[in-house]
Design an enzyme around this catalytic site. Structure first.
Site, short mmCIF file in Angstrom:
data_model
loop_
_atom_site.label_atom_id
_atom_site.label_comp_id
_atom_site.label_asym_id
_atom_site.label_seq_id
_atom_site.Cartn_x
_atom_site.Cartn_y
_atom_site.Cartn_z
N SER A 45 0.80 -1.22 0.00
CA SER A 45 0.00 0.00 0.00
C SER A 45 0.83 1.27 0.00
O SER A 45 0.33 2.34 -0.32
CB SER A 45 -0.92 0.01 1.22
OG SER A 45 -0.16 -0.13 2.40
N HIS A 93 -0.75 4.15 7.09
CA HIS A 93 -0.14 4.83 5.95
C HIS A 93 0.19 6.27 6.29
O HIS A 93 -0.48 6.89 7.11
CB HIS A 93 -1.10 4.78 4.77
CG HIS A 93 -1.60 3.40 4.49
ND1 HIS A 93 -2.82 2.95 4.92
CD2 HIS A 93 -1.00 2.35 3.89
CE1 HIS A 93 -2.97 1.68 4.58
NE2 HIS A 93 -1.88 1.27 3.96
N ASP A 127 -3.78 7.16 8.57
CA ASP A 127 -4.87 6.30 9.06
C ASP A 127 -4.38 5.21 10.02
O ASP A 127 -5.07 4.22 10.21
CB ASP A 127 -5.61 5.66 7.88
CG ASP A 127 -4.68 4.79 7.03
OD1 ASP A 127 -3.49 4.67 7.38
OD2 ASP A 127 -5.15 4.24 6.02
#
Ligand SMILES: *[C@@H]1O[C@H](CO)[C@@H](O)[C@H](O)[C@H]1NC(C)=O
Ligand SMILES: *[C@@H]1O[C@H](CO)[C@@H](O)[C@H](O)[C@H]1NC(C)=O
Ligand SMILES: *[C@@H]1O[C@H](CO)[C@@H](O)[C@H](O)[C@H]1NC(C)=O
Ligand SMILES: *[C@@H]1O[C@H](CO)[C@@H](O)[C@H](O)[C@H]1NC(C)=O
Ligand SMILES: *[C@@H]1O[C@H](CO)[C@@H](O)[C@H](O)[C@H]1NC(C)=O
Length: 347
Positions: free
Chosen positions: A37, A323, A320
């Site tokens: 991610s 990230h 979050d």
């Protein structure tokens, strides 16, 4: 003005500011990116058919794009392709994996992509949409993967077990790199893994006993595992550079950039080094495993909780709990581009 290669790099890699003072000069016609991610621009969301909820994407698209950040995403095949998918690991995916696209699968996807591009080029119809044949040799192959192998392992293993797993993880990485080399890749740009112990998600899960935290509020053993992984990754980069005389291997020390950002956050213009911008629960972490960014959940006692975004994500390092936020990613990218954290003289 940023060159088109800077833009390709930015799009592939980060929520990046397009105009950055840079002393690393990129002169690659294409970028092929592999990872999780940290560099997924929408792969997992598209593959699994889900939408990330707002406020993901709020700072660039004003709407969620599938990127796990408040900022940028996107892709362009003429100048390369991004195979990164959120949740991916170097080790092959298993039944419990978030992403089915482990590193080996991403390499296979690249090989299929290349074969298909060569077919299309032979047909001469789609030249402007796909990389030219020599871009596969001249292009830059970028890697930012390993965070989920290390961070995820702590849910089922202790530090010693994880340390003894690292050589296996890196053997899998090496095998993927070799397959790419055999497919014509020559320029490798390899990010090490960041201080995973400073991510709110993990601090919330493992740090309730504060004696496990260091002076920055990060989990000691998680960062110790990340450092051990990075040392062996760097050694592998040196080995590959020595083994293949016709390649360029660049090892980039993301760990040091991110740890400096967290340790010296106010000097770099931030107010919150660890607490998530988007989450539930408030200080010190604003992370609650029951409800992730943008979602609302009704608890068994009838109380409804919502993980909301903060008012100003530009002063938060973390977006979050897992990230980095747009502004923090911009900072990281600007530091990468100074060249100060790259080791181009591996031996
Ligand atoms: C490695 O990089 C240097 C400098 O960027 C370049 O001159 C050289 O041609 C590259 N070597 C290969 C094998 O791509
Ligand atoms: C924080 O900044 C100081 C002063 O520049 C530096 O010596 C130190 O290494 C930095 N901390 C980290 C963790 O990088
Ligand atoms: C429901 O549970 C939550 C979390 O356990 C608690 O904070 C909240 O006060 C409870 N609400 C009621 C109405 O009991
Ligand atoms: C955001 O700003 C609004 C209005 O200024 C304020 O009421 C609210 O408490 C702030 N929220 C947070 C999380 O700081
Ligand atoms: C790179 O590091 C050196 C030595 O620490 C420092 O003097 C220089 O300002 C850094 N360059 C940039 C562009 O940050």
């Amino acid at each position: 003005m940023a060159s088109k290669y800077d833009i390709a790099l930015g799009v592939m890699l980060f929520c990046i500011c397009l105009v950055v003072a840079n002393s690393v000069h990129f002169n690659y016609p294409a970028v092929f990116n592999f990872g999780d991610s940290n560099s997924d621009t929408g792969e997992l969301a598209a593959a699994k058919g889900f939408q990330l909820p707002p406020p993901y994407g709020q700072n660039y698209f004003k709407t969620p794009s599938g990127r796990f950040c408040d900022g940028l995403g996107g892709s362009n095949f003429h100048h390369g392709c991004n195979f990164a998918a959120a949740g991916s690991t170097i080790l092959p995916a298993n039944a419990g994996s978030i992403s089915p696209f482990g590193f080996g699968v991403q390499v296979s996807q690249f090989q299929k992509f290349k074969a298909r591009v060569l077919e299309l080029l032979a047909g001469r119809k789609f030249d402007e949409y796909v990389p030219a044949e020599d871009y596969f040799e001249k292009g830059l192959y970028m890697f930012d993967i390993g965070q989920n192998d290390i961070g995820g392992a702590f849910y089922s293993k202790n530090l010693d077990q994880i340390l003894s797993l690292i050589p296996t993880i890196l053997l899998e990485f090496e095998s993927g790199i070799k397959r790419l080399y055999d497919s014509g890749a020559r320029n490798f740009w390899i990010h090490n893994t960041g201080p995973v112990g400073c991510l709110g998600q993990y601090v919330a899960a493992f740090g309730t006993d504060t004696s496990k935290l260091d002076e920055l509020g990060c989990l000691r053993v998680h960062n110790q595992a990340a450092k051990a992984f990075n040392l062996q990754l760097q050694a592998l980069c040196s080995k590959l550079q020595g083994q293949y005389l016709d390649v360029n291997v660049t090892y980039v020390d993301i760990f040091s950039i991110k740890l400096d950002l967290i340790a010296n956050y106010s000097k770099h213009g931030f107010e919150q080094p660890i607490m998530a911008c988007c989450g539930y629960g408030g200080p010190p972490l604003n992370c609650d495993s029951r409800v992730s960014c943008g979602l609302t959940k009704t608890l068994s006692n009838g109380t409804t909780i919502t993980a909301k975004g903060c008012n100003d994500s530009s002063v938060y390092v973390n977006w979050d709990g897992t990230h980095y936020a747009e502004a923090a990613n911009q900072y990281v990218a600007s530091q990468i581009l100074t060249g100060n954290y790259s080791n181009t003289h591996l031996s």
